[in-house]
Design a protein around this motif. Structure first.
Motif, PDB file in Angstrom:
ATOM      1  N   MET A   1     -17.104  57.933 -38.735  1.00 38.86           N
ATOM      2  CA  MET A   1     -15.963  57.881 -37.843  1.00 38.86           C
ATOM      3  C   MET A   1     -16.253  56.974 -36.657  1.00 38.86           C
ATOM      4  N   MET A   2     -17.424  57.102 -36.081  1.00 35.53           N
ATOM      5  CA  MET A   2     -17.741  56.345 -34.873  1.00 35.53           C
ATOM      6  C   MET A   2     -17.884  54.856 -35.172  1.00 35.53           C
ATOM      7  N   ILE A   3     -18.419  54.507 -36.331  1.00 35.04           N
ATOM      8  CA  ILE A   3     -18.590  53.100 -36.683  1.00 35.04           C
ATOM      9  C   ILE A   3     -17.231  52.443 -36.897  1.00 35.04           C
ATOM     10  N   VAL A   4     -16.316  53.155 -37.525  1.00 33.98           N
ATOM     11  CA  VAL A   4     -14.981  52.617 -37.762  1.00 33.98           C
ATOM     12  C   VAL A   4     -14.241  52.414 -36.441  1.00 33.98           C
ATOM     13  N   SER A   5     -14.340  53.378 -35.544  1.00 36.65           N
ATOM     14  CA  SER A   5     -13.657  53.241 -34.258  1.00 36.65           C
ATOM     15  C   SER A   5     -14.262  52.108 -33.429  1.00 36.65           C
ATOM     16  N   ARG A   6     -15.562  51.925 -33.501  1.00 37.17           N
ATOM     17  CA  ARG A   6     -16.179  50.803 -32.781  1.00 37.17           C
ATOM     18  C   ARG A   6     -15.772  49.468 -33.383  1.00 37.17           C
ATOM     19  N   ALA A   7     -15.631  49.416 -34.701  1.00 41.72           N
ATOM     20  CA  ALA A   7     -15.181  48.179 -35.349  1.00 41.72           C
ATOM     21  C   ALA A   7     -13.747  47.860 -34.939  1.00 41.72           C
ATOM     22  N   PHE A   8     -12.877  48.863 -34.923  1.00 35.84           N
ATOM     23  CA  PHE A   8     -11.506  48.649 -34.475  1.00 35.84           C
ATOM     24  C   PHE A   8     -11.479  48.224 -33.008  1.00 35.84           C
ATOM     25  N   SER A   9     -12.311  48.872 -32.196  1.00 34.45           N
ATOM     26  CA  SER A   9     -12.362  48.526 -30.782  1.00 34.45           C
ATOM     27  C   SER A   9     -12.794  47.072 -30.586  1.00 34.45           C
ATOM     28  N   LEU A  10     -13.803  46.648 -31.324  1.00 30.51           N
ATOM     29  CA  LEU A  10     -14.256  45.262 -31.220  1.00 30.51           C
ATOM     30  C   LEU A  10     -13.169  44.296 -31.676  1.00 30.51           C
ATOM     31  N   PHE A  11     -12.469  44.636 -32.751  1.00 27.76           N
ATOM     32  CA  PHE A  11     -11.361  43.798 -33.222  1.00 27.76           C
ATOM     33  C   PHE A  11     -10.265  43.702 -32.166  1.00 27.76           C
ATOM     34  N   PHE A  12      -9.890  44.837 -31.578  1.00 29.20           N
ATOM     35  CA  PHE A  12      -8.848  44.834 -30.547  1.00 29.20           C
ATOM     36  C   PHE A  12      -9.282  44.033 -29.334  1.00 29.20           C
ATOM     37  N   ARG A  13     -10.526  44.209 -28.890  1.00 28.85           N
ATOM     38  CA  ARG A  13     -11.008  43.467 -27.712  1.00 28.85           C
ATOM     39  C   ARG A  13     -11.041  41.964 -27.967  1.00 28.85           C
ATOM     40  N   PHE A  14     -11.488  41.574 -29.151  1.00 25.91           N
ATOM     41  CA  PHE A  14     -11.517  40.142 -29.458  1.00 25.91           C
ATOM     42  C   PHE A  14     -10.096  39.581 -29.528  1.00 25.91           C
ATOM     43  N   SER A  15      -9.185  40.325 -30.118  1.00 23.52           N
ATOM     44  CA  SER A  15      -7.794  39.881 -30.200  1.00 23.52           C
ATOM     45  C   SER A  15      -7.160  39.809 -28.815  1.00 23.52           C
ATOM     46  N   GLU A  16      -7.467  40.761 -27.953  1.00 22.46           N
ATOM     47  CA  GLU A  16      -6.986  40.718 -26.575  1.00 22.46           C
ATOM     48  C   GLU A  16      -7.510  39.485 -25.860  1.00 22.46           C
ATOM     49  N   GLY A 139      -8.638  54.557 -27.669  1.00 22.80           N
ATOM     50  CA  GLY A 139      -9.478  55.180 -26.652  1.00 22.80           C
ATOM     51  C   GLY A 139      -9.121  56.630 -26.413  1.00 22.80           C
ATOM     52  N   VAL A 140      -7.828  56.930 -26.361  1.00 20.10           N
ATOM     53  CA  VAL A 140      -7.394  58.317 -26.179  1.00 20.10           C
ATOM     54  C   VAL A 140      -7.847  59.165 -27.358  1.00 20.10           C
ATOM     55  N   TYR A 141      -7.639  58.656 -28.565  1.00 19.18           N
ATOM     56  CA  TYR A 141      -8.022  59.417 -29.761  1.00 19.18           C
ATOM     57  C   TYR A 141      -9.522  59.686 -29.798  1.00 19.18           C
ATOM     58  N   VAL A 142     -10.324  58.655 -29.598  1.00 18.22           N
ATOM     59  CA  VAL A 142     -11.780  58.817 -29.690  1.00 18.22           C
ATOM     60  C   VAL A 142     -12.303  59.675 -28.554  1.00 18.22           C
ATOM     61  N   TYR A 143     -11.802  59.475 -27.346  1.00 20.72           N
ATOM     62  CA  TYR A 143     -12.276  60.250 -26.209  1.00 20.72           C
ATOM     63  C   TYR A 143     -12.004  61.734 -26.404  1.00 20.72           C
ATOM     64  N   HIS A 144     -10.801  62.075 -26.822  1.00 26.06           N
ATOM     65  CA  HIS A 144     -10.483  63.498 -26.997  1.00 26.06           C
ATOM     66  C   HIS A 144     -11.099  64.073 -28.260  1.00 26.06           C
ATOM     67  N   LYS A 145     -11.376  63.243 -29.233  1.00 22.93           N
ATOM     68  CA  LYS A 145     -12.078  63.703 -30.433  1.00 22.93           C
ATOM     69  C   LYS A 145     -13.545  64.013 -30.095  1.00 22.93           C
ATOM     70  N   LEU A 146     -14.149  63.205 -29.243  1.00 21.48           N
ATOM     71  CA  LEU A 146     -15.546  63.416 -28.885  1.00 21.48           C
ATOM     72  C   LEU A 146     -15.737  64.570 -27.910  1.00 21.48           C
ATOM     73  N   ARG A 147     -14.695  65.012 -27.250  1.00 15.00           N
ATOM     74  CA  ARG A 147     -14.819  66.132 -26.319  1.00 15.00           C
ATOM     75  C   ARG A 147     -14.923  67.460 -27.042  1.00 15.00           C
ATOM     76  N   GLN A 148     -14.629  67.502 -28.343  1.00 13.64           N
ATOM     77  CA  GLN A 148     -14.769  68.744 -29.096  1.00 13.64           C
ATOM     78  C   GLN A 148     -16.254  69.039 -29.262  1.00 13.64           C
ATOM     79  N   PRO A 149     -16.647  70.290 -29.110  1.00  9.25           N
ATOM     80  CA  PRO A 149     -18.071  70.624 -29.221  1.00  9.25           C
ATOM     81  C   PRO A 149     -18.610  70.417 -30.636  1.00  9.25           C
ATOM     82  N   MET A 150     -19.868  70.058 -30.722  1.00 13.18           N
ATOM     83  CA  MET A 150     -20.537  69.794 -31.995  1.00 13.18           C
ATOM     84  C   MET A 150     -21.228  71.074 -32.474  1.00 13.18           C
TER      85      MET A 150
END
Length: 166
Positions: A1-16, A139-150
């Motif tokens: 999950m984290m690798i996919v979100s980082r890949a999307f984030s990098l794609f979005f940042r480069f496109s921005e 960012g909202v999705y990943v941030y609130h997903k990561l706030r759930q306890p492990m």
């Protein structure tokens, strides 16, 4: 999950970054023309140039992978709104010229025409705004997903609202 979100984030940042750099280049050209002829919407060009400059800066800095790269989502929302406003002021100004309607894209291929350059700035400002908004949603999705306890087995636990976390 984290690798996919980082890949999307990098794609979005480069496109921005690409969209902001294109708009920044076009607006710099218009500001240069304004300096020579004193014709054109100076305040709109300056606003769009400032937003494009901030977007280039933030997108380059946030392309660097860090632990807290998804905590910037409030600024992503702000820049998305600023880009939509820039798109609005660009669309509002094109109506004063003999370039066709606001959604007429026929002259965008003629790069040497004023209308084609202005429409390219419009298009890339809208696309950039969409990428900033998509980055905000990620960012909202990943941030609130990561706030759930492990849990001990490495999965995220979901507590019911009536149970204590103790």
């Amino acid at each position: 999950m984290m690798i996919v979100s980082r890949a999307f984030s990098l794609f979005f940042r480069f496109s921005e970054f690409v969209c902001a750099a294109v708009v920044l280049g076009i607006m710099a050209h218009f500001l240069n023309d304004y300096d020579k002829t004193h014709v054109g919407p100076l305040s709109r060009e300056i606003y769009t140039t400032v937003i494009a400059s901030l977007s280039v800066l933030f997108s380059v800095i946030w392309m660097i992978p860090t632990t807290h790269q998804f905590l910037h989502y409030p600024i992503d929302l702000f820049l998305s709104a600023a880009w939509f406003a820039a798109f609005g002021v660009l669309v509002n100004w094109i109506g004063r010229f003999n370039c066709g309607g606001a959604w007429y894209w026929g002259g965008i291929r003629r790069w040497n025409s004023y209308c084609g350059q202005w429409r390219a700035a419009e298009a890339f400002s809208f696309i950039g705004a969409c990428f900033w908004f998509a980055s905000f949603l990620l960012g909202v999705y990943v941030y609130h997903k990561l706030r759930q306890p492990m849990t001990l087995d490495g999965t995220r636990s979901r507590r019911r609202w009536h149970r204590s976390g103790v």
